[in-house]
Write a protein that holds these residues in place. Structure first.
Motif, PDB file in Angstrom:
ATOM      1  N   ALA A   1       0.821  -1.218   0.000  1.00  0.00           N
ATOM      2  CA  ALA A   1       0.000   0.000   0.000  1.00  0.00           C
ATOM      3  C   ALA A   1       0.855   1.270   0.000  1.00  0.00           C
ATOM      4  CB  ALA A   1      -0.940  -0.001   1.199  1.00  0.00           C
ATOM      5  N   ILE A   2       2.161   1.140   0.281  1.00  0.00           N
ATOM      6  CA  ILE A   2       3.087   2.273   0.257  1.00  0.00           C
ATOM      7  C   ILE A   2       4.264   1.886  -0.648  1.00  0.00           C
ATOM      8  CG2 ILE A   2       4.506   3.854   1.616  1.00  0.00           C
ATOM      9  CD1 ILE A   2       2.808   3.184   4.058  1.00  0.00           C
ATOM     10  N   PRO A   3       4.079   1.965  -1.966  1.00  0.00           N
ATOM     11  CA  PRO A   3       5.110   1.485  -2.894  1.00  0.00           C
ATOM     12  C   PRO A   3       6.278   2.464  -3.066  1.00  0.00           C
ATOM     13  CG  PRO A   3       3.277   2.408  -4.117  1.00  0.00           C
ATOM     14  CD  PRO A   3       2.881   2.441  -2.659  1.00  0.00           C
ATOM     15  N   ALA A   4       7.349   1.965  -3.674  1.00  0.00           N
ATOM     16  CA  ALA A   4       8.472   2.826  -4.050  1.00  0.00           C
ATOM     17  C   ALA A   4       7.938   3.960  -4.916  1.00  0.00           C
ATOM     18  CB  ALA A   4       9.524   2.025  -4.802  1.00  0.00           C
ATOM     19  N   GLY A   5       8.498   5.142  -4.755  1.00  0.00           N
ATOM     20  CA  GLY A   5       8.044   6.328  -5.483  1.00  0.00           C
ATOM     21  C   GLY A   5       7.091   7.190  -4.677  1.00  0.00           C
ATOM     22  N   THR A   6       6.540   6.643  -3.586  1.00  0.00           N
ATOM     23  CA  THR A   6       5.648   7.399  -2.712  1.00  0.00           C
ATOM     24  C   THR A   6       6.429   8.529  -2.046  1.00  0.00           C
ATOM     25  OG1 THR A   6       4.257   5.477  -2.277  1.00  0.00           O
ATOM     26  CG2 THR A   6       4.202   7.236  -0.633  1.00  0.00           C
ATOM     27  N   LYS A   7       5.795   9.681  -1.912  1.00  0.00           N
ATOM     28  CA  LYS A   7       6.437  10.834  -1.274  1.00  0.00           C
ATOM     29  C   LYS A   7       5.934  10.981   0.163  1.00  0.00           C
ATOM     30  CE  LYS A   7       7.656  13.488  -5.353  1.00  0.00           C
ATOM     31  NZ  LYS A   7       8.340  12.374  -5.873  1.00  0.00           N
ATOM     32  N   ILE A   8       6.850  11.401   1.028  1.00  0.00           N
ATOM     33  CA  ILE A   8       6.514  11.716   2.409  1.00  0.00           C
ATOM     34  C   ILE A   8       6.776  13.207   2.581  1.00  0.00           C
ATOM     35  CG2 ILE A   8       6.967  11.245   4.839  1.00  0.00           C
ATOM     36  CD1 ILE A   8       8.291   8.586   3.768  1.00  0.00           C
ATOM     37  N   PHE A   9       5.717  13.962   2.842  1.00  0.00           N
ATOM     38  CA  PHE A   9       5.821  15.412   3.000  1.00  0.00           C
ATOM     39  C   PHE A   9       5.926  15.761   4.480  1.00  0.00           C
ATOM     40  CE2 PHE A   9       4.021  14.926  -1.152  1.00  0.00           C
ATOM     41  CZ  PHE A   9       4.627  15.938  -1.891  1.00  0.00           C
ATOM     42  N   TYR A  10       6.813  16.699   4.784  1.00  0.00           N
ATOM     43  CA  TYR A  10       7.041  17.164   6.155  1.00  0.00           C
ATOM     44  C   TYR A  10       6.623  18.628   6.239  1.00  0.00           C
ATOM     45  CZ  TYR A  10       9.625  12.845   6.415  1.00  0.00           C
ATOM     46  OH  TYR A  10       9.961  11.514   6.375  1.00  0.00           O
ATOM     47  N   TYR A  11       5.743  18.927   7.206  1.00  0.00           N
ATOM     48  CA  TYR A  11       5.129  20.249   7.304  1.00  0.00           C
ATOM     49  C   TYR A  11       5.567  21.049   8.531  1.00  0.00           C
ATOM     50  CZ  TYR A  11       2.124  18.897   3.479  1.00  0.00           C
ATOM     51  OH  TYR A  11       1.665  18.496   2.245  1.00  0.00           O
ATOM     52  N   GLY A  12       6.560  20.593   9.257  1.00  0.00           N
ATOM     53  CA  GLY A  12       7.020  21.348  10.407  1.00  0.00           C
ATOM     54  C   GLY A  12       6.156  21.116  11.624  1.00  0.00           C
ATOM     55  N   PRO A  13       6.421  21.848  12.663  1.00  0.00           N
ATOM     56  CA  PRO A  13       6.904  23.211  12.671  1.00  0.00           C
ATOM     57  C   PRO A  13       8.421  23.367  12.550  1.00  0.00           C
ATOM     58  CG  PRO A  13       6.379  22.566  14.900  1.00  0.00           C
ATOM     59  CD  PRO A  13       6.011  21.421  14.016  1.00  0.00           C
ATOM     60  N   VAL A  14       9.228  22.330  12.841  1.00  0.00           N
ATOM     61  CA  VAL A  14      10.681  22.493  12.806  1.00  0.00           C
ATOM     62  C   VAL A  14      11.254  21.570  11.726  1.00  0.00           C
ATOM     63  CG1 VAL A  14      12.825  22.373  14.130  1.00  0.00           C
ATOM     64  CG2 VAL A  14      10.690  22.976  15.292  1.00  0.00           C
ATOM     65  N   THR A  15      11.604  22.160  10.556  1.00  0.00           N
ATOM     66  CA  THR A  15      12.158  21.343   9.474  1.00  0.00           C
ATOM     67  C   THR A  15      13.552  21.789   9.049  1.00  0.00           C
ATOM     68  OG1 THR A  15      11.097  22.719   7.789  1.00  0.00           O
ATOM     69  CG2 THR A  15       9.895  20.745   8.501  1.00  0.00           C
ATOM     70  N   GLY A  16      14.012  22.949   9.502  1.00  0.00           N
ATOM     71  CA  GLY A  16      15.295  23.458   9.049  1.00  0.00           C
ATOM     72  C   GLY A  16      16.332  23.641  10.141  1.00  0.00           C
ATOM     73  N   SER A  17      16.085  23.128  11.329  1.00  0.00           N
ATOM     74  CA  SER A  17      17.040  23.280  12.431  1.00  0.00           C
ATOM     75  C   SER A  17      18.235  22.349  12.222  1.00  0.00           C
ATOM     76  CB  SER A  17      16.361  22.922  13.762  1.00  0.00           C
ATOM     77  OG  SER A  17      17.314  22.794  14.790  1.00  0.00           O
ATOM     78  N   PRO A  18      19.444  22.796  12.562  1.00  0.00           N
ATOM     79  CA  PRO A  18      20.599  21.900  12.468  1.00  0.00           C
ATOM     80  C   PRO A  18      20.634  20.874  13.609  1.00  0.00           C
ATOM     81  CG  PRO A  18      21.279  24.022  13.313  1.00  0.00           C
ATOM     82  CD  PRO A  18      19.821  24.148  12.954  1.00  0.00           C
ATOM     83  N   LEU A  19      19.794  21.054  14.642  1.00  0.00           N
ATOM     84  CA  LEU A  19      19.814  20.170  15.803  1.00  0.00           C
ATOM     85  C   LEU A  19      18.832  19.018  15.704  1.00  0.00           C
ATOM     86  CD1 LEU A  19      20.002  22.890  18.585  1.00  0.00           C
ATOM     87  CD2 LEU A  19      21.891  21.645  17.492  1.00  0.00           C
ATOM     88  N   PHE A  20      17.596  19.331  15.276  1.00  0.00           N
ATOM     89  CA  PHE A  20      16.554  18.300  15.211  1.00  0.00           C
ATOM     90  C   PHE A  20      15.449  18.754  14.271  1.00  0.00           C
ATOM     91  CE2 PHE A  20      14.934  21.282  18.231  1.00  0.00           C
ATOM     92  CZ  PHE A  20      13.562  21.227  18.103  1.00  0.00           C
ATOM     93  N   SER A  21      14.635  17.784  13.857  1.00  0.00           N
ATOM     94  CA  SER A  21      13.407  18.130  13.135  1.00  0.00           C
ATOM     95  C   SER A  21      12.235  17.567  13.929  1.00  0.00           C
ATOM     96  CB  SER A  21      13.423  17.576  11.708  1.00  0.00           C
ATOM     97  OG  SER A  21      13.536  16.176  11.720  1.00  0.00           O
ATOM     98  N   SER A  22      11.143  18.295  13.902  1.00  0.00           N
ATOM     99  CA  SER A  22       9.924  17.925  14.602  1.00  0.00           C
ATOM    100  C   SER A  22       8.798  18.318  13.670  1.00  0.00           C
ATOM    101  CB  SER A  22       9.846  18.689  15.927  1.00  0.00           C
ATOM    102  OG  SER A  22       8.613  18.461  16.558  1.00  0.00           O
ATOM    103  N   SER A  23       8.134  17.318  13.094  1.00  0.00           N
ATOM    104  CA  SER A  23       7.287  17.654  11.968  1.00  0.00           C
ATOM    105  C   SER A  23       6.072  16.753  11.803  1.00  0.00           C
ATOM    106  CB  SER A  23       8.130  17.566  10.690  1.00  0.00           C
ATOM    107  OG  SER A  23       7.384  17.955   9.577  1.00  0.00           O
ATOM    108  N   ALA A  24       4.959  17.376  11.425  1.00  0.00           N
ATOM    109  CA  ALA A  24       3.834  16.606  10.924  1.00  0.00           C
ATOM    110  C   ALA A  24       4.296  15.962   9.625  1.00  0.00           C
ATOM    111  CB  ALA A  24       2.638  17.521  10.678  1.00  0.00           C
ATOM    112  N   ALA A  25       3.922  14.711   9.413  1.00  0.00           N
ATOM    113  CA  ALA A  25       4.350  13.982   8.223  1.00  0.00           C
ATOM    114  C   ALA A  25       3.131  13.388   7.536  1.00  0.00           C
ATOM    115  CB  ALA A  25       5.325  12.875   8.603  1.00  0.00           C
ATOM    116  N   VAL A  26       3.115  13.473   6.207  1.00  0.00           N
ATOM    117  CA  VAL A  26       2.017  12.910   5.423  1.00  0.00           C
ATOM    118  C   VAL A  26       2.612  12.010   4.343  1.00  0.00           C
ATOM    119  CG1 VAL A  26       0.034  13.394   3.936  1.00  0.00           C
ATOM    120  CG2 VAL A  26       0.572  14.940   5.842  1.00  0.00           C
ATOM    121  N   ILE A  27       2.248  10.741   4.395  1.00  0.00           N
ATOM    122  CA  ILE A  27       2.625   9.798   3.347  1.00  0.00           C
ATOM    123  C   ILE A  27       1.563   9.941   2.261  1.00  0.00           C
ATOM    124  CG2 ILE A  27       2.947   7.376   2.741  1.00  0.00           C
ATOM    125  CD1 ILE A  27       3.543   6.863   5.744  1.00  0.00           C
TER     126      ILE A  27
END
Length: 147
Positions: A58-84
């Motif tokens: 149900a999740i084949p190769a080529g599927t995209k996972i989108f990350y919506y933040g709130p923290v996606t650009g920090s050099p320390l960590f990311s903390s993000s809503a994710a949508v497959i």
């Protein structure tokens, strides 16, 4: 007073002895193994990675996972809503936290809902990255009508 203590102790004992029985009725999770590459991940909102391998049809190769933040650009960590996003209304939503300063980076994602072919999708995965910069999700999932 002692009668209240005895009743309270009895109620606690009844709840504790029922807990293992309730836990054993939980459905068994299936193994989930996904690999993804993130060469197009920019840290902007949204950013995405692309699945290169998956043991779940149900999740084949080529599927995209989108990350919506709130923290996606920090050099320390990311903390993000994710949508497959598989396509045609087939998607799953969750949340990921990755500690980028760990060596190698390490994190966890938990998914709690889905639609279309991913209706009722629930998963918890450990997030790791290898020396070729391929990210791996290893954990378990449930798929089907949420109860």
């Amino acid at each position: 007073m002692s009668r209240l203590l005895i009743l309270s102790a009895g109620a606690i004992l009844a709840l504790t002895s029922a807990a293992p029985a309730m836990a054993s009725t939980a459905p068994a999770m299936q193994p989930l193994k996904i690999s993804k590459e993130c060469s197009q991940y920019t840290g902007d909102t949204p950013s995405f990675c692309t699945i290169t391998e998956s043991n779940l049809a149900a999740i084949p190769a080529g599927t995209k996972i989108f990350y919506y933040g709130p923290v996606t650009g920090s050099p320390l960590f990311s903390s993000s809503a994710a949508v497959i996003t598989v396509g045609n209304g087939d998607s799953a939503v969750g949340y990921c936290v990755v500690y980028d300063t760990a060596s190698p980076p390490l994190g966890t994602c938990a998914f709690h809902a889905g639609s279309g072919t991913l209706a009722g999708f629930q998963a918890v995965v450990k997030v790791t990255v290898d020396d070729k910069q391929i990210w791996h999700w290893d954990g378990g999932y449930l798929l089907g009508a949420a109860k």
